[in-house]
Write a protein that holds these residues in place. Structure first.
Motif, PDB file in Angstrom:
ATOM      1  N   LEU A  53       0.845  -1.193   0.000  1.00 54.89           N
ATOM      2  CA  LEU A  53       0.000   0.000   0.000  1.00 54.89           C
ATOM      3  C   LEU A  53       0.883   1.247   0.000  1.00 54.89           C
ATOM      4  CD1 LEU A  53      -2.451  -1.228   2.770  1.00 54.89           C
ATOM      5  CD2 LEU A  53      -2.785  -1.340   0.299  1.00 54.89           C
ATOM      6  N   THR A  55       1.155   5.368   0.434  1.00 52.38           N
ATOM      7  CA  THR A  55       0.473   6.468   1.109  1.00 52.38           C
ATOM      8  C   THR A  55       1.263   7.755   0.936  1.00 52.38           C
ATOM      9  OG1 THR A  55       1.633   6.153   3.202  1.00 52.38           O
ATOM     10  CG2 THR A  55      -0.412   4.896   2.889  1.00 52.38           C
ATOM     11  N   MET A  89      -4.099   7.150   1.810  1.00 53.97           N
ATOM     12  CA  MET A  89      -3.814   6.281   0.671  1.00 53.97           C
ATOM     13  C   MET A  89      -3.656   7.118  -0.601  1.00 53.97           C
ATOM     14  SD  MET A  89      -3.688   3.261   1.939  1.00 53.97           S
ATOM     15  CE  MET A  89      -3.581   2.399   0.396  1.00 53.97           C
TER      16      MET A  89
END
Length: 162
Positions: A53, A55, A89
Motif C-alpha cells: 500500500l 500512502t 492512501m
C-alpha cells in the motif's frame, strides 16, 4: 512459448542482481484480484500473503506499507510508524506515475523511487511471505528477512486494525 526473461519483472531483476533467493509464482488473471483471492488461487495462507500500500503523509512524503491481505491498514498506526501526523492512501490513478506499478501489481521492490517502507510485524512469524512480483498475475515468495537486503530502510511495526 515466451522466454523466461519475458516473465521477469523489474522486481525480479533486482532480486536476481542482489542474489536474493525468491520463488516467482505466475497465475492467469485478466484483471486485478483481491489479495485474499490471490492467496486462495495459489493455495497460500492469507496471513503470509502481503499487499503493498502506498500512502502520502501530511508532510507530502510518500511511504509504503506491507500488511497481510485480509487486514486493513490502520492509518493512525501507519502515521506513527513513520513519524507523520497523518497518512492517506494514494489514489489508484496516481500509483503508476509515482511507483511505475499499477493497482493489483504493485511490488515494494523496484519502484521508480524507493520510499521508506514498513512491513507489518507479523511477517516475522513466517519463514516465507508472498507479495506482488511487479505485475498483475505474479507473486514473489521469499524470506521476510531477505526483503531488508533489497529495500532500505525496511522497518517493522504493528500496522493493522484490530
Amino acid at each position: 512459448m515466451p522466454k523466461e526473461r519475458d516473465h521477469k519483472t523489474n522486481a525480479m531483476r533486482v532480486l536476481d542482481a542482489t542474489g536474493t533467493p525468491y520463488e516467482a509464482r505466475f497465475f492467469e488473471c485478466p484483471e486485478a484480484l483481491s489479495g485474499t483471492e490471490v492467496a486462495s488461487l495459489l493455495g497460500l495462507d492469507q496471513d503470509r500473503v502481503f499487499k503493498t500500500l502506498v500512502t502520502q503523509g501530511k508532510s507530502g512524503e510518500h511511504y509504503v506499507f506491507m500488511i497481510p491481505v485480509a487486514c486493513e491498514l490502520d492509518l493512525k498506526k501507519a502515521a506513527a510508524a513513520v513519524g507523520e501526523k497523518a497518512v492517506a492512501m494514494v489514489k489508484s490513478r496516481d500509483l503508476l506515475p509515482l511507483t511505475g506499478y499499477v493497482h493489483g501489481g504493485c511490488s515494494p521492490i523496484a519502484m521508480l523511487k524507493q520510499f521508506p517502507t514498513v512491513i507489518d510485524e507479523t511477517a516475522d512469524l513466517y519463514e516465507r511471505i508472498a507479495f506482488s512480483g511487479g505485475r498483475i498475475g505474479c507473486q514473489v515468495e521469499m524470506a521476510p528477512g531477505d526483503l531488508g537486503r533489497v529495500i532500505e530502510p525496511l522497518s517493522r511495526a504493528d500496522l493493522t486494525v484490530v
